[in-house]
Scaffold this motif. Structure first.
Motif, PDB file in Angstrom:
ATOM      1  N   PHE A  29     -26.933  -3.757   5.838  1.00  0.00           N
ATOM      2  CA  PHE A  29     -26.483  -2.504   5.247  1.00  0.00           C
ATOM      3  C   PHE A  29     -24.968  -2.515   5.088  1.00  0.00           C
ATOM      4  O   PHE A  29     -24.246  -3.069   5.928  1.00  0.00           O
ATOM      5  N   TYR A  30     -24.495  -1.872   4.040  1.00  0.00           N
ATOM      6  CA  TYR A  30     -23.061  -1.708   3.818  1.00  0.00           C
ATOM      7  C   TYR A  30     -22.837  -0.325   3.222  1.00  0.00           C
ATOM      8  O   TYR A  30     -23.757   0.313   2.698  1.00  0.00           O
ATOM      9  N   ARG A  31     -21.584   0.140   3.272  1.00  0.00           N
ATOM     10  CA  ARG A  31     -21.272   1.498   2.811  1.00  0.00           C
ATOM     11  C   ARG A  31     -21.158   1.567   1.295  1.00  0.00           C
ATOM     12  O   ARG A  31     -21.585   2.541   0.679  1.00  0.00           O
ATOM     13  N   THR A  32     -20.558   0.541   0.671  1.00  0.00           N
ATOM     14  CA  THR A  32     -20.371   0.537  -0.779  1.00  0.00           C
ATOM     15  C   THR A  32     -20.949  -0.736  -1.387  1.00  0.00           C
ATOM     16  O   THR A  32     -20.980  -1.786  -0.746  1.00  0.00           O
ATOM     17  N   LEU A 229     -30.667  -6.503   1.133  1.00  0.00           N
ATOM     18  CA  LEU A 229     -29.285  -6.018   1.128  1.00  0.00           C
ATOM     19  C   LEU A 229     -29.277  -4.656   0.454  1.00  0.00           C
ATOM     20  O   LEU A 229     -29.875  -4.492  -0.613  1.00  0.00           O
ATOM     21  N   MET A 230     -28.585  -3.694   1.059  1.00  0.00           N
ATOM     22  CA  MET A 230     -28.551  -2.365   0.451  1.00  0.00           C
ATOM     23  C   MET A 230     -27.448  -1.514   1.053  1.00  0.00           C
ATOM     24  O   MET A 230     -26.939  -1.808   2.145  1.00  0.00           O
ATOM     25  N   THR A 231     -27.073  -0.469   0.326  1.00  0.00           N
ATOM     26  CA  THR A 231     -26.162   0.511   0.900  1.00  0.00           C
ATOM     27  C   THR A 231     -26.927   1.314   1.947  1.00  0.00           C
ATOM     28  O   THR A 231     -28.159   1.403   1.907  1.00  0.00           O
ATOM     29  N   VAL A 232     -26.186   1.911   2.863  1.00  0.00           N
ATOM     30  CA  VAL A 232     -26.829   2.738   3.887  1.00  0.00           C
ATOM     31  C   VAL A 232     -27.574   3.891   3.235  1.00  0.00           C
ATOM     32  O   VAL A 232     -28.620   4.325   3.730  1.00  0.00           O
ATOM     33  N   HIS A 233     -27.053   4.381   2.116  1.00  0.00           N
ATOM     34  CA  HIS A 233     -27.723   5.480   1.402  1.00  0.00           C
ATOM     35  C   HIS A 233     -29.163   5.118   1.039  1.00  0.00           C
ATOM     36  O   HIS A 233     -30.052   5.970   1.058  1.00  0.00           O
TER      37      HIS A 233
END
Length: 335
Positions: A29-32, A229-233
């Protein structure tokens, strides 16, 4: 943050090798969205299959493909696919009818479409205003080609983006996610800067060759067994055996746009909690001591969310993350 990406890849490999997890049971997860680029490249280098959930791979994103298409035309004006992609991006009122006439004239003259556009005054079946637009486009591109010979690639690409008003176009056409798209452009420029640092004698052709090795890779054969792989959203409602959340630094997560607003920080905190609770068995949190962003190395403070999640009985300790491969990397350990 190369070390961070290395940590992600080696952690995934260890989870598969030692814990017998499937790739599909692991998520990053990543923020952007822009943060995925370096992780994708390292996963590809180690042949770890992955999929980008709720988005597309970095080099397949519209804004990246558009700017890369400009670079390809500058390097090789005969690249028809790239020419058709960007000749009217941003809009220059060069539509399909004009392109059809340009193609017909090119075929008749035995020239490429770019060469024909150079002689736009001879296109009698095209309106004067459109001929003017074609001439202006070619003049601009020829100017770029001259600049490319004497300007560092990262600075040159920034000039292209500014000259064509690409950021303004994104804000106008994609108001809901223009900020993410602009972040992706900055990540592309930062990538170029790092590439030039590692390859001082390299030029435009070298960079295009490098990213072709990445962006031309097709989807993996085993489409069901992929690291996510994905944004935390985008993690809401999902669960994985193991989760890695990267970039837990002030200004990244929580995002810098939220730092002066208590309510926005609280929303960031909720997002982080959602991401952390997606992990059934293993949760990894990473924070870089410094990372290259917006053209410079930045040393961000560790995210407040780390201590909130893990409590005060944790601290940084110098130790090997993966003794068999690297040393001197730092990770979280209970003390």
């Amino acid at each position: 943050y190369e070390i961070e990406a290395d940590f992600v890849v080696h952690t995934i490999q260890k989870l598969v090798r030692k814990q017998k997890l499937k790739y599909r049971e692991i998520a990053v997860f990543y923020r952007t969205h822009a943060q995925s680029r370096i992780i994708e490249e390292h996963l590809l280098a180690e042949n770890v299959p992955y999929t980008v959930v709720g988005g597309v791979s970095f080099y397949r994103r519209k804004e990246i493909k558009d700017i890369v298409a400009y670079l390809r035309i500058i390097a090789s004006p005969t690249d028809l696919i790239s020419l058709l992609r960007i000749i009217n991006v941003p809009s220059r009122k060069i539509g399909k009818v004009t392109l059809d006439k340009l193609a017909a004239a090119s075929h008749k003259k035995g020239l490429t479409m770019y060469e024909t556009a150079k002689d736009a005054d001879s296109l009698t079946k095209v309106s004067p205003s459109t001929r003017k637009a074609l001439k202006s486009f070619v003049q601009m591109m020829e100017g770029f080609r001259k600049r490319a010979k004497s300007t560092p690639l990262d600075e040159f690409t920034e000039e292209i983006i500014a000259r064509i008003g690409y950021r303004e176009m994104l804000k106008k056409n994609f108001p809901e996610d223009a900020e993410d798209r602009i972040d992706n452009l900055q990540e592309l420029i930062d990538t170029m800067t790092r590439f030039l640092e590692d390859n001082p004698d390299a030029g435009l052709d070298d960079f295009l060759e490098r990213i072709s090795l990445i962006s031309d890779i097709d989807t993996w054969e085993d489409e069901k067994n992929l690291v996510s792989l994905m944004t935390v959203h985008n993690s809401k409602g999902l669960e994985f055996e193991a989760v890695v959340i990267v970039g837990l630094e002030e200004g990244i997560f929580p995002h810098f746009n939220s730092l002066d607003d208590t309510d926005k920080v609280e929303e960031e905190r909720r997002l982080c909690y959602v991401g952390a609770t997606r992990a059934r068995r293993f949760l990894y949190l990473t924070a870089a001591e410094s990372r290259y962003r917006h053209g410079e190395y930045q040393a961000n403070e560790q995210s407040r969310f780390i201590s909130e999640l893990l409590g005060d009985a944790w601290d940084w300790e110098e130790m090997d993350c993966f003794p068999e491969e690297t040393s001197g990397t730092r990770r979280r350990r209970r003390i």
